[in-house]
Design an enzyme around this catalytic site. Structure first.
Site, short mmCIF file in Angstrom:
data_model
loop_
_atom_site.label_atom_id
_atom_site.label_comp_id
_atom_site.label_asym_id
_atom_site.label_seq_id
_atom_site.Cartn_x
_atom_site.Cartn_y
_atom_site.Cartn_z
N MET A 162 -8.34 7.19 9.98
CA MET A 162 -8.65 7.30 8.51
C MET A 162 -9.91 8.41 8.68
O MET A 162 -11.07 8.01 7.95
CB MET A 162 -9.21 6.11 7.70
N LYS A 196 -4.55 1.93 -2.19
CA LYS A 196 -5.87 2.53 -2.50
C LYS A 196 -5.95 3.77 -2.07
O LYS A 196 -5.61 4.15 -1.02
CB LYS A 196 -7.06 1.52 -2.02
N ASP A 206 0.85 -1.20 0.04
CA ASP A 206 0.09 0.01 -0.04
C ASP A 206 1.03 1.30 0.11
O ASP A 206 1.97 1.21 -0.05
CB ASP A 206 -0.90 0.12 1.20
#
Length: 253
Positions: free
Chosen positions: A172, A57, A36
């Protein structure tokens, strides 16, 4: 069973010195590393380009799909390759490692989970904020600020969290900060409750903003906090003010 093995490896919060010994060895030995964005530039920069596949992503569906990642892990293992699936933090803490583990098992692929220092704890720590403290918090709750967009309603009960009396760590959740700080105040949490934001903890680009439930959105904007970042809500967030001048891992500003 497959001929190759997939290793679901957490990289920790981003400082290469916080990689586990096992993670370091597996990165050296792997045939392929699917990573990632979140392991951090210092860790990714040490991996030869010939072994790297960027499958990062982003929010709003951008980047590589999870289905592609799942299928790619199976494909590589069936080719006999040893594969490291490298994620930021710990792969099983809001990192979709659990989904990948189940997919590998369903497709007969051998795998091993390699735990790591989760950024949910390490991020606050390096900013001088313990997630628990005898005088301030006897419990801590980890919450995702980025739920599955296909859900009809949030699974997070902000009212119950407001009444918990412990630390709340939101991963997040920077872009949704106004929504859940308002939800907590509406549910009865004191607007003066300390809050801290830690962006890119342990990276050279680390930033911290502090305030209260009432002021943290303005503090976020003033400091320029952007994802990836953590939100720490609770009395423990107030400890940073007392210790920040003595933190040896505080980035230069």
């Amino acid at each position: 069973m497959s001929e190759g093995t997939v290793y679901l490896v957490g990289s920790g919060p981003g400082d290469p010195e916080l990689l586990t010994v096992k993670a370091r060895r597996l990165l050296d030995e792997a045939d392929v590393i699917l990573h990632d964005k979140l392991p951090g530039p210092d860790i990714l920069g040490e991996i030869p380009d010939s072994k790297r596949e960027d499958v990062g992503k982003r929010a709003h569906g951008e980047g590589t799909s999870q289905q592609y990642i799942n299928d790619r892990l199976v494909e590589l293992a069936q080719e006999g390759k040893n594969v490291v699936r490298l994620k930021g933090g710990d792969s099983m803490v809001f990192g979709r490692g659990g989904e990948e583990m189940l997919y590998l098992a369903d497709h007969g692929v051998d795998f091993e989970v390699v735990p790591a220092v989760t950024s949910a704890v390490a991020g606050p720590e390096v900013a001088g904020i313990p997630v628990t403290h005898r005088d301030h918090a006897s419990s801590v709750t980890f919450v995702t600020g980025h739920e599955d967009p296909t859900k009809e309603e949030s699974a997070v009960d902000w009212g119950a969290l407001a009444a918990s009396g412990g630390t709340i760590v939101v991963l997040m959740g920077v872009t949704r900060l106004p929504e859940y700080t308002e939800a907590l105040v509406t549910a009865g949490m004191d607007p003066e409750t300390p809050v801290a934001l830690v962006e890119r903890a342990t990276w050279d680009a680390q930033k911290v903003a502090t305030g209260t439930l009432e002021t943290i959105v303005d503090a976020r904007d003033a400091v320029g906090i952007e994802p990836p970042a953590l939100t720490i809500i609770g009395d423990v967030a107030g400890t940073r003010e007392r210790v920040a001048d003595f933190l040896q891992n505080e980035p230069d500003t």
